[in-house]
Design an enzyme around this catalytic site. Structure first.
Site: not given
Length: 372
Positions: A138, A168
């Site tokens: 992540h 991200d």
């Protein structure tokens, strides 16, 4: 007027944040985006609270202006549906682990045999090659492995969990858009499509910028609160009397001199310009003491007309009402699908001839496309 990318047609197999954010940007610029979603494996952003008019606000934002197709890629007939669509859609974005699309029979080699001009962008945590290619991760993991977290935060408390997803979005989403548009230019010149491999860890490593240059070429490893821009100097945040925060970025001599004059610290102007840690520590202590004597609103009034690189730390709702962001149309109204408008973040690039636009928030499954 239509956006600049009206000729682009994109099949979007991505979920969560990086891919959908990238295709949202492309859709805002006029691209036709068709999301291919699994009806039996709901995208987390579809159910993530809070909700507005029955739709997750995250999903409504990330998937605005797109159509959706509910399709179980493992079911018989689904592969054939994709092979037919790719004749018309010339860009594919996917966010599976390496090899998944190949196992489904719709990998790059298969699709480009049907459409040789296909641009195929794969966004993954670690890229298509290397020992971590199949590893889960992540945002916080990508930032950690890329060295970003090591020089952020405070020396005593360590790296902070950021409020935005840097790897991200700044990594995966923005680099994906950049890579796709570069590949489009190449295709216009040569007629050739290509595979675009986006690693969020690679992109995060590239974001190190100045700290990375200092380390790799200069041999200086940056640690928290040791450099000009990460808290080692007076370029920092300072708490106000009412427990709010003021950002001080008065690095240049003319700005630091004005800061000292306003705060009645004229005798410390040389400390502001000094490279000595003891001088910076003393100057930061003096700034902290001064700034704690007034509320944020009082400081805003004092610095309102001063060119000193001092600004308040605003909440998102306060930022949305700031006259600068309002003047730049950074909060817009997007159709919920029933004629009413939802407030959303606007598109940040301003085109003179082909302004970006958005039509409708992301809709429930099957609400803006077809169900198969």
């Amino acid at each position: 007027m239509a956006g600049p990318l009206t000729s682009m047609k994109i099949l979007d197999f991505s979920t969560l944040l990086p891919g959908p954010y990238a295709t949202m940007l492309l859709a805002d610029m006029g691209a036709e985006v068709l999301r291919v979603e699994a009806p039996d494996r709901v995208d987390l952003t579809r159910v993530m609270p809070p909700h507005d008019a029955g739709v997750s606000t995250a999903h409504g934002f990330l998937n605005r202006g797109k159509q959706s197709l509910a399709l179980n890629l493992k079911k018989e007939g689904s592969k054939e549906k994709i092979l037919e669509l790719v004749k018309d859609y010339d860009i594919v974005i996917e966010q599976f682990r390496p090899g998944v699309m190949d196992r489904l029979g719709i990998g790059y080699d298969t699709l480009k045999a049907i459409n040789p001009g296909l641009i195929y962008c794969a966004i993954t945590g670690y890229g298509q090659t290397g020992p971590y290619r199949d590893r889960a991760g992540h945002d916080i993991n990508y930032l950690s492995l890329a060295g970003v977290s090591s020089h952020c935060g405070r020396a005593e408390s360590g790296p902070p969990p950021m409020g935005i997803q840097i790897a991200d979005v700044a990594g995966g989403s923005h680099h994906a858009v950049m890579g796709i548009l570069a590949a489009v230019i190449h295709r216009q010149q040569t007629g050739e499509g290509q595979f675009v491999d986006i690693s969020m860890t690679d992109a995060a490593f590239a974001l190190n910028g100045m700290a990375g240059a200092a380390c790799l070429a200069g041999g200086v490893e940056q640690m928290p609160e040791t450099s000009l821009l990460n808290g080692g100097f007076f370029y920092d945040y300072y708490q106000t009397q009412d427990s709010r925060w003021l950002s001080v970025g008065s690095l240049e001599p003319q700005f630091s001199a004005r800061l000292c004059d306003i705060l009645e610290l004229a005798d410390m102007k040389s400390f502001a310009l000094s490279q000595k840690p003891e001088h910076q520590k003393a100057f930061k202590a003096a700034l902290s003491e001064k700034i704690q004597q007034k509320t944020l609103a009082q400081w805003q009034a004092i610095f309102a007309d001063e060119d000193a690189c001092v600004e308040p730390v605003l909440t998102i709702s306060e930022a949305a009402e700031h006259p600068q962001l309002k003047a730049r149309d950074m909060v817009i109204g997007v159709d919920r699908g029933d004629g009413t408008l939802q407030r959303q973040i606007g598109f940040p690039i301003k085109f003179e001839k082909t302004p970006a636009a958005t039509t409708q928030i992301g809709q429930p499954m099957g609400g803006s496309g077809q169900k198969v």
